[in-house]
Design a protein around this motif. Structure first.
Motif, PDB file in Angstrom:
ATOM      1  N   HIS A  41       1.619  -2.423  -0.292  1.00 47.76           N
ATOM      2  CA  HIS A  41       0.267  -1.782   0.136  1.00 47.76           C
ATOM      3  C   HIS A  41      -0.764  -2.594  -0.410  1.00 47.76           C
ATOM      4  O   HIS A  41      -0.690  -2.504  -2.020  1.00 47.76           O
ATOM      5  N   VAL A  42      -1.738  -3.368  -0.081  1.00 48.07           N
ATOM      6  CA  VAL A  42      -2.467  -4.045  -0.672  1.00 48.07           C
ATOM      7  C   VAL A  42      -3.388  -3.199  -1.602  1.00 48.07           C
ATOM      8  O   VAL A  42      -3.751  -3.346  -2.933  1.00 48.07           O
ATOM      9  N   ILE A  43      -3.796  -2.081  -1.172  1.00 43.67           N
ATOM     10  CA  ILE A  43      -4.544  -1.035  -1.639  1.00 43.67           C
ATOM     11  C   ILE A  43      -3.316  -0.045  -1.798  1.00 43.67           C
ATOM     12  O   ILE A  43      -2.938   0.590  -0.811  1.00 43.67           O
ATOM     13  N   PRO A  44      -2.923   0.222  -2.968  1.00 44.46           N
ATOM     14  CA  PRO A  44      -1.701   1.122  -3.184  1.00 44.46           C
ATOM     15  C   PRO A  44      -2.088   2.682  -2.832  1.00 44.46           C
ATOM     16  O   PRO A  44      -3.164   3.184  -2.641  1.00 44.46           O
ATOM     17  N   ILE A  45      -0.932   3.258  -2.193  1.00 44.41           N
ATOM     18  CA  ILE A  45      -1.178   4.459  -1.547  1.00 44.41           C
ATOM     19  C   ILE A  45      -1.821   5.524  -2.865  1.00 44.41           C
ATOM     20  O   ILE A  45      -2.719   6.314  -2.746  1.00 44.41           O
ATOM     21  N   ALA A  46      -1.304   5.224  -3.954  1.00 41.52           N
ATOM     22  CA  ALA A  46      -1.699   5.921  -5.053  1.00 41.52           C
ATOM     23  C   ALA A  46      -3.193   5.978  -5.350  1.00 41.52           C
ATOM     24  O   ALA A  46      -3.894   6.570  -5.924  1.00 41.52           O
ATOM     25  N   ARG A  47      -3.928   4.731  -4.871  1.00 39.04           N
ATOM     26  CA  ARG A  47      -5.326   4.441  -4.836  1.00 39.04           C
ATOM     27  C   ARG A  47      -6.062   4.787  -3.454  1.00 39.04           C
ATOM     28  O   ARG A  47      -7.123   4.029  -3.274  1.00 39.04           O
ATOM     29  N   TYR A  48      -5.426   5.519  -2.784  1.00 38.63           N
ATOM     30  CA  TYR A  48      -5.811   6.098  -1.391  1.00 38.63           C
ATOM     31  C   TYR A  48      -5.956   5.177  -0.306  1.00 38.63           C
ATOM     32  O   TYR A  48      -6.482   5.029   0.682  1.00 38.63           O
ATOM     33  N   GLY A  49      -4.919   4.149  -0.443  1.00 36.04           N
ATOM     34  CA  GLY A  49      -4.719   3.140   0.439  1.00 36.04           C
ATOM     35  C   GLY A  49      -3.912   3.594   1.598  1.00 36.04           C
ATOM     36  O   GLY A  49      -3.272   4.526   1.565  1.00 36.04           O
ATOM     37  N   ARG A  50      -4.136   2.925   2.930  1.00 29.35           N
ATOM     38  CA  ARG A  50      -3.396   3.440   4.099  1.00 29.35           C
ATOM     39  C   ARG A  50      -2.271   2.465   4.194  1.00 29.35           C
ATOM     40  O   ARG A  50      -2.053   1.499   3.868  1.00 29.35           O
ATOM     41  N   ALA A  51      -1.242   3.305   5.121  1.00 27.42           N
ATOM     42  CA  ALA A  51      -0.087   2.684   5.589  1.00 27.42           C
ATOM     43  C   ALA A  51      -0.500   1.753   6.948  1.00 27.42           C
ATOM     44  O   ALA A  51       0.386   2.028   7.740  1.00 27.42           O
ATOM     45  N   ASN A  52      -1.483   1.125   7.005  1.00 31.10           N
ATOM     46  CA  ASN A  52      -1.718   0.346   8.332  1.00 31.10           C
ATOM     47  C   ASN A  52      -1.585  -0.895   8.227  1.00 31.10           C
ATOM     48  O   ASN A  52      -1.238  -1.597   7.149  1.00 31.10           O
ATOM     49  N   VAL A  53      -1.254  -1.626   9.472  1.00 29.16           N
ATOM     50  CA  VAL A  53      -1.017  -3.164   9.269  1.00 29.16           C
ATOM     51  C   VAL A  53      -1.917  -3.934   8.511  1.00 29.16           C
ATOM     52  O   VAL A  53      -1.533  -4.882   7.614  1.00 29.16           O
ATOM     53  N   GLU A  54      -3.197  -3.578   8.357  1.00 28.24           N
ATOM     54  CA  GLU A  54      -4.297  -4.247   7.716  1.00 28.24           C
ATOM     55  C   GLU A  54      -3.940  -4.494   6.162  1.00 28.24           C
ATOM     56  O   GLU A  54      -4.529  -5.019   5.440  1.00 28.24           O
ATOM     57  N   ASN A  55      -3.348  -3.209   5.562  1.00 33.28           N
ATOM     58  CA  ASN A  55      -3.133  -2.956   4.435  1.00 33.28           C
ATOM     59  C   ASN A  55      -1.607  -3.170   3.720  1.00 33.28           C
ATOM     60  O   ASN A  55      -1.535  -3.253   2.812  1.00 33.28           O
ATOM     61  N   LEU A  56      -1.001  -3.615   4.891  1.00 33.01           N
ATOM     62  CA  LEU A  56       0.448  -3.953   4.253  1.00 33.01           C
ATOM     63  C   LEU A  56       0.745  -5.522   4.362  1.00 33.01           C
ATOM     64  O   LEU A  56       0.094  -6.152   5.228  1.00 33.01           O
ATOM     65  N   VAL A  62       3.835  -8.686   3.729  1.00 37.83           N
ATOM     66  CA  VAL A  62       5.233  -8.966   3.377  1.00 37.83           C
ATOM     67  C   VAL A  62       5.286  -9.523   1.858  1.00 37.83           C
ATOM     68  O   VAL A  62       4.305 -10.040   1.585  1.00 37.83           O
ATOM     69  N   CYS A  63       6.211  -8.894   1.096  1.00 37.93           N
ATOM     70  CA  CYS A  63       6.289  -9.214  -0.323  1.00 37.93           C
ATOM     71  C   CYS A  63       7.732  -9.452  -0.737  1.00 37.93           C
ATOM     72  O   CYS A  63       8.508  -8.644  -0.217  1.00 37.93           O
ATOM     73  N   CYS A  64       7.998 -10.220  -1.678  1.00 39.79           N
ATOM     74  CA  CYS A  64       9.416 -10.588  -2.265  1.00 39.79           C
ATOM     75  C   CYS A  64       9.586  -9.288  -3.210  1.00 39.79           C
ATOM     76  O   CYS A  64       8.457  -8.696  -3.786  1.00 39.79           O
ATOM     77  N   LYS A  65      10.670  -9.105  -3.736  1.00 36.69           N
ATOM     78  CA  LYS A  65      11.133  -7.790  -4.655  1.00 36.69           C
ATOM     79  C   LYS A  65      10.599  -8.368  -5.923  1.00 36.69           C
ATOM     80  O   LYS A  65       9.982  -7.627  -6.615  1.00 36.69           O
ATOM     81  N   VAL A  66      10.419  -9.569  -6.380  1.00 32.13           N
ATOM     82  CA  VAL A  66       9.873  -9.913  -7.787  1.00 32.13           C
ATOM     83  C   VAL A  66       8.370  -9.625  -7.575  1.00 32.13           C
ATOM     84  O   VAL A  66       7.815  -8.863  -8.589  1.00 32.13           O
ATOM     85  N   CYS A  67       7.614 -10.177  -6.919  1.00 31.67           N
ATOM     86  CA  CYS A  67       6.205  -9.690  -6.689  1.00 31.67           C
ATOM     87  C   CYS A  67       6.060  -8.412  -6.478  1.00 31.67           C
ATOM     88  O   CYS A  67       4.985  -7.848  -7.219  1.00 31.67           O
ATOM     89  N   ASN A  68       6.675  -7.557  -5.703  1.00 30.36           N
ATOM     90  CA  ASN A  68       6.131  -6.310  -5.479  1.00 30.36           C
ATOM     91  C   ASN A  68       6.567  -5.334  -6.989  1.00 30.36           C
ATOM     92  O   ASN A  68       5.944  -4.528  -7.089  1.00 30.36           O
ATOM     93  N   ASN A  69       7.570  -5.801  -7.616  1.00 32.99           N
ATOM     94  CA  ASN A  69       7.803  -4.924  -8.747  1.00 32.99           C
ATOM     95  C   ASN A  69       6.752  -5.567  -9.963  1.00 32.99           C
ATOM     96  O   ASN A  69       6.410  -4.824 -10.713  1.00 32.99           O
ATOM     97  N   ILE A  70       6.289  -6.799  -9.774  1.00 35.64           N
ATOM     98  CA  ILE A  70       5.165  -7.016 -10.802  1.00 35.64           C
ATOM     99  C   ILE A  70       3.893  -6.406 -10.434  1.00 35.64           C
ATOM    100  O   ILE A  70       3.308  -5.872 -11.240  1.00 35.64           O
ATOM    101  N   LYS A  71       3.643  -6.269  -9.201  1.00 36.66           N
ATOM    102  CA  LYS A  71       2.354  -5.870  -8.713  1.00 36.66           C
ATOM    103  C   LYS A  71       2.422  -4.081  -9.159  1.00 36.66           C
ATOM    104  O   LYS A  71       1.171  -3.658  -9.624  1.00 36.66           O
ATOM    105  N   GLY A  72       3.509  -3.463  -8.521  1.00 39.48           N
ATOM    106  CA  GLY A  72       3.370  -2.070  -8.906  1.00 39.48           C
ATOM    107  C   GLY A  72       2.277  -1.194  -8.298  1.00 39.48           C
ATOM    108  O   GLY A  72       1.924  -1.600  -6.960  1.00 39.48           O
ATOM    109  N   LYS A  73       1.250  -0.643  -8.990  1.00 44.89           N
ATOM    110  CA  LYS A  73       0.218   0.196  -8.301  1.00 44.89           C
ATOM    111  C   LYS A  73      -0.972  -0.356  -8.734  1.00 44.89           C
ATOM    112  O   LYS A  73      -1.956   0.155  -8.582  1.00 44.89           O
ATOM    113  N   GLU A  74      -0.817  -1.568  -9.164  1.00 47.65           N
ATOM    114  CA  GLU A  74      -2.300  -2.547  -9.453  1.00 47.65           C
ATOM    115  C   GLU A  74      -2.665  -2.819  -7.917  1.00 47.65           C
ATOM    116  O   GLU A  74      -2.161  -3.110  -7.031  1.00 47.65           O
ATOM    117  N   LEU A  75      -4.230  -3.072  -8.281  1.00 44.41           N
ATOM    118  CA  LEU A  75      -4.801  -3.643  -7.181  1.00 44.41           C
ATOM    119  C   LEU A  75      -5.074  -5.147  -7.284  1.00 44.41           C
ATOM    120  O   LEU A  75      -5.818  -5.612  -8.198  1.00 44.41           O
TER     121      LEU A  75
END
Length: 90
Positions: A39-54, A56-69
């Protein structure tokens, strides 16, 4: 987040086709089983689970990003019309 976890298959398919199996943060080409979603804007920051906010991400980048914007570094490979054409042609 994997396919089917909380993202319906139809939505996941659109995101994968739009991003052409590439991580939107590092640009790495991924196999289907390597894909996670972010989620580009994390759910924890009130982001939505819509196509525009999702993205594709590799596991490494996803873990690095975490809940950051952090915005994706690459642009989508296809626009919504091109994705719809791909879906309708299959």
């Amino acid at each position: 987040m994997a396919i089917g976890a909380t993202i319906p298959f139809s939505k996941a398919r659109r995101v994968i086709l739009r991003d052409d199996f590439c991580c939107r943060y590092c640009g790495k080409k991924l196999k289907l089983e390597q894909i996670t979603f972010d989620h580009v804007i994390p759910i924890a920051r009130y982001g939505r689970a819509n196509v525009e906010n999702l993205v594709v991400c590799c596991k490494v980048c996803n873990n690095i990003k975490g809940k950051e914007l952090i915005l994706p570094k690459t642009k989508p490979h296809r626009n919504h019309r091109q994705v719809e054409e791909l879906i309708n042609s299959s």
